[in-house]
Scaffold this motif. Sequence first.
Motif, PDB file in Angstrom:
ATOM      1  N   LYS A 160       1.038  -1.223  -0.034  1.00 11.89           N
ATOM      2  CA  LYS A 160       0.081  -0.013   0.104  1.00 11.89           C
ATOM      3  C   LYS A 160       1.005   1.174  -0.057  1.00 11.89           C
ATOM      4  N   LEU A 161       0.243   2.270  -0.216  1.00 11.69           N
ATOM      5  CA  LEU A 161       0.927   3.659  -0.585  1.00 11.69           C
ATOM      6  C   LEU A 161       0.282   4.575   0.537  1.00 11.69           C
ATOM      7  N   ILE A 162       1.057   5.563   0.940  1.00  8.91           N
ATOM      8  CA  ILE A 162       0.448   6.834   2.009  1.00  8.91           C
ATOM      9  C   ILE A 162       0.591   7.935   1.140  1.00  8.91           C
ATOM     10  N   GLN A 163      -0.484   8.741   1.193  1.00  2.85           N
ATOM     11  CA  GLN A 163      -0.431  10.202   0.592  1.00  2.85           C
ATOM     12  C   GLN A 163      -1.232  11.073   1.557  1.00  2.85           C
ATOM     13  N   PRO A 164      -0.888  12.264   1.723  1.00  3.95           N
ATOM     14  CA  PRO A 164      -1.552  13.223   2.349  1.00  3.95           C
ATOM     15  C   PRO A 164      -2.825  13.559   1.657  1.00  3.95           C
ATOM     16  N   PHE A 165      -3.798  13.846   2.385  1.00  4.37           N
ATOM     17  CA  PHE A 165      -5.088  14.131   1.709  1.00  4.37           C
ATOM     18  C   PHE A 165      -4.793  15.684   1.497  1.00  4.37           C
ATOM     19  N   ILE A 166      -4.955  16.084   0.067  1.00  2.00           N
ATOM     20  CA  ILE A 166      -4.731  17.372  -0.672  1.00  2.00           C
ATOM     21  C   ILE A 166      -6.130  18.085  -0.816  1.00  2.00           C
ATOM     22  N   ASP A 167      -6.039  19.518  -0.310  1.00  2.00           N
ATOM     23  CA  ASP A 167      -7.219  20.194  -0.451  1.00  2.00           C
ATOM     24  C   ASP A 167      -7.024  20.918  -1.646  1.00  2.00           C
ATOM     25  N   PHE A 168      -7.350  20.161  -2.693  1.00  2.00           N
ATOM     26  CA  PHE A 168      -7.124  21.007  -4.120  1.00  2.00           C
ATOM     27  C   PHE A 168      -8.129  21.722  -4.737  1.00  2.00           C
ATOM     28  N   GLU A 169      -8.127  22.725  -5.718  1.00  2.00           N
ATOM     29  CA  GLU A 169      -9.125  23.372  -6.044  1.00  2.00           C
ATOM     30  C   GLU A 169     -10.067  22.536  -7.197  1.00  2.00           C
ATOM     31  N   TYR A 170      -9.436  21.906  -7.939  1.00  2.00           N
ATOM     32  CA  TYR A 170      -9.876  21.175  -8.743  1.00  2.00           C
ATOM     33  C   TYR A 170      -9.050  19.959  -9.563  1.00  2.00           C
ATOM     34  N   GLU A 171      -9.582  19.256 -10.307  1.00  2.00           N
ATOM     35  CA  GLU A 171      -8.663  17.977 -10.887  1.00  2.00           C
ATOM     36  C   GLU A 171      -8.936  18.403 -12.415  1.00  2.00           C
ATOM     37  N   VAL A 172      -7.608  18.174 -13.290  1.00  2.00           N
ATOM     38  CA  VAL A 172      -7.518  18.437 -14.440  1.00  2.00           C
ATOM     39  C   VAL A 172      -6.684  17.235 -15.282  1.00  2.00           C
ATOM     40  N   SER A 173      -7.275  17.017 -16.408  1.00  2.00           N
ATOM     41  CA  SER A 173      -6.417  15.982 -17.058  1.00  2.00           C
ATOM     42  C   SER A 173      -6.072  16.349 -18.655  1.00  2.00           C
ATOM     43  N   PHE A 174      -4.842  15.935 -18.922  1.00  2.00           N
ATOM     44  CA  PHE A 174      -4.076  16.244 -20.150  1.00  2.00           C
ATOM     45  C   PHE A 174      -4.154  14.939 -21.046  1.00  2.00           C
ATOM     46  N   TYR A 175      -4.352  14.985 -22.253  1.00  2.00           N
ATOM     47  CA  TYR A 175      -4.484  13.973 -23.062  1.00  2.00           C
ATOM     48  C   TYR A 175      -3.646  13.886 -24.316  1.00  2.00           C
ATOM     49  N   PHE A 176      -3.037  12.656 -24.273  1.00  2.00           N
ATOM     50  CA  PHE A 176      -1.831  12.908 -25.507  1.00  2.00           C
ATOM     51  C   PHE A 176      -1.819  11.570 -26.356  1.00  2.00           C
ATOM     52  N   ILE A 177      -1.512  11.706 -27.444  1.00  2.00           N
ATOM     53  CA  ILE A 177      -1.537  10.665 -28.421  1.00  2.00           C
ATOM     54  C   ILE A 177      -0.055  10.528 -28.760  1.00  2.00           C
ATOM     55  N   ASN A 178       0.491   9.569 -28.700  1.00  2.00           N
ATOM     56  CA  ASN A 178       1.990   9.302 -28.421  1.00  2.00           C
ATOM     57  C   ASN A 178       2.440  10.509 -27.622  1.00  2.00           C
ATOM     58  N   ASP A 179       3.404  11.467 -28.035  1.00  2.00           N
ATOM     59  CA  ASP A 179       3.865  12.392 -27.402  1.00  2.00           C
ATOM     60  C   ASP A 179       3.342  13.804 -27.618  1.00  2.00           C
ATOM     61  N   GLU A 180       1.992  13.772 -28.554  1.00  2.00           N
ATOM     62  CA  GLU A 180       1.608  15.018 -29.072  1.00  2.00           C
ATOM     63  C   GLU A 180       0.279  15.277 -27.946  1.00  2.00           C
ATOM     64  N   PHE A 181       0.330  16.531 -27.477  1.00  2.00           N
ATOM     65  CA  PHE A 181      -0.819  16.946 -26.583  1.00  2.00           C
ATOM     66  C   PHE A 181      -2.047  17.094 -27.650  1.00  2.00           C
ATOM     67  N   GLN A 182      -3.347  16.557 -26.975  1.00  2.00           N
ATOM     68  CA  GLN A 182      -4.581  16.534 -27.852  1.00  2.00           C
ATOM     69  C   GLN A 182      -5.513  17.551 -27.387  1.00  2.00           C
ATOM     70  N   TYR A 183      -5.784  17.454 -26.195  1.00  2.00           N
ATOM     71  CA  TYR A 183      -6.706  18.372 -25.377  1.00  2.00           C
ATOM     72  C   TYR A 183      -6.575  18.192 -23.707  1.00  2.00           C
ATOM     73  N   ALA A 184      -7.541  19.042 -23.273  1.00  2.00           N
ATOM     74  CA  ALA A 184      -7.369  18.831 -21.713  1.00  2.00           C
ATOM     75  C   ALA A 184      -8.789  19.194 -21.100  1.00  2.00           C
ATOM     76  N   LEU A 185      -9.319  18.424 -20.046  1.00  2.00           N
ATOM     77  CA  LEU A 185     -10.591  18.658 -19.705  1.00  2.00           C
ATOM     78  C   LEU A 185     -10.151  18.807 -17.797  1.00  2.00           C
ATOM     79  N   TYR A 186     -11.302  19.643 -17.315  1.00  2.00           N
ATOM     80  CA  TYR A 186     -11.395  19.448 -15.982  1.00  2.00           C
ATOM     81  C   TYR A 186     -12.579  19.365 -15.099  1.00  2.00           C
ATOM     82  N   ALA A 187     -12.555  19.113 -14.071  1.00  2.00           N
ATOM     83  CA  ALA A 187     -13.803  19.081 -12.927  1.00  2.00           C
ATOM     84  C   ALA A 187     -13.984  20.331 -12.246  1.00  2.00           C
ATOM     85  N   PRO A 188     -14.751  21.231 -12.678  1.00  2.00           N
ATOM     86  CA  PRO A 188     -14.867  22.251 -11.765  1.00  2.00           C
ATOM     87  C   PRO A 188     -15.488  21.950 -10.416  1.00  2.00           C
TER      88      PRO A 188
END
Length: 275
Positions: A160-188
């Motif tokens: 198992k792994l331990i991480q501190p609970f992070i109080d972040f603003e939102y999550e964001v994801s960056f999508y790539f095909i091979n090493d080329e950036f395609q788009y990004a989405l986030y959850a407000p």
Amino acid sequence: MSQNLTLLYLTDLYYPAKGRNYYEEDLYITSQLKEHFNILIGNPQQALGFLDKADSIVFRNTGPVAYYQEYFNEFVNKVKQNEIPTFNSFDGKADMKGKQYLLDLFEQDFPVIPTINSFDKLHLLPNSDQYIIKLKNGADSIGMEKVSKEELNNTKLEDKLIQPFIDFEYEVSFYFINDEFQYALYAPDKSKRWELKAYKVSEEDLEFAQKFIRWNNMKRGIQRVDACKLKDGSLLLVELEDLNPFLSLESLNEESRDKFLQNFIKALKAIPSKL
């Protein structure tokens, strides 16, 4: 048209993913690919019987391989023995191999959520009242739990792994095909992580994501860099999904979706039929 090339497209159309419809995404993708390839759609746990039919294999929304690890290992070995190219290629160093990479990246001072796997390293984490416990070989939030500092002391940490609970603003994801950036989405709304909207990427954001793509150095495939945006505006890596990331194509506008599919088809056509 490349109708002479046959793709074995592996997906679990029946996997009950929370907040996501695997079958909708993969039926849409294959409806586009069929104009360019011969398509065989198969379940990842029945793939071995079809390897001799495929020029290439597309490994898509197959669910956590932890549920069928032994079969998956045999599948990967057979694919390599027969030199059948796969997309994604099975040479990634991130989620494809479990969560060890989070420990490695943290030790190498990459911008990741601080991650340890033993109580004697607890001093390396920022002080927190709550912690996240993850399975080292988990996926799709399997086995993840949130514990208090007091409960942490009674937690068995084997694998198992331990991480501190992070109080972040939102999550964001960056999508790539091979090493080329395609788009990004986030959850407000961070309480609704699969209600996604288009995210406008800054130069700093893109450099953050590309840093992990360069580190992974995967031969080919789709990768998703998941991060959390902190209150100070900085980003920390949550995970690097380099095996079968869900693409959330339904959250894109038509232009972005079409561009992604064109780039996906182009990448698939560039794969040699034998390595």
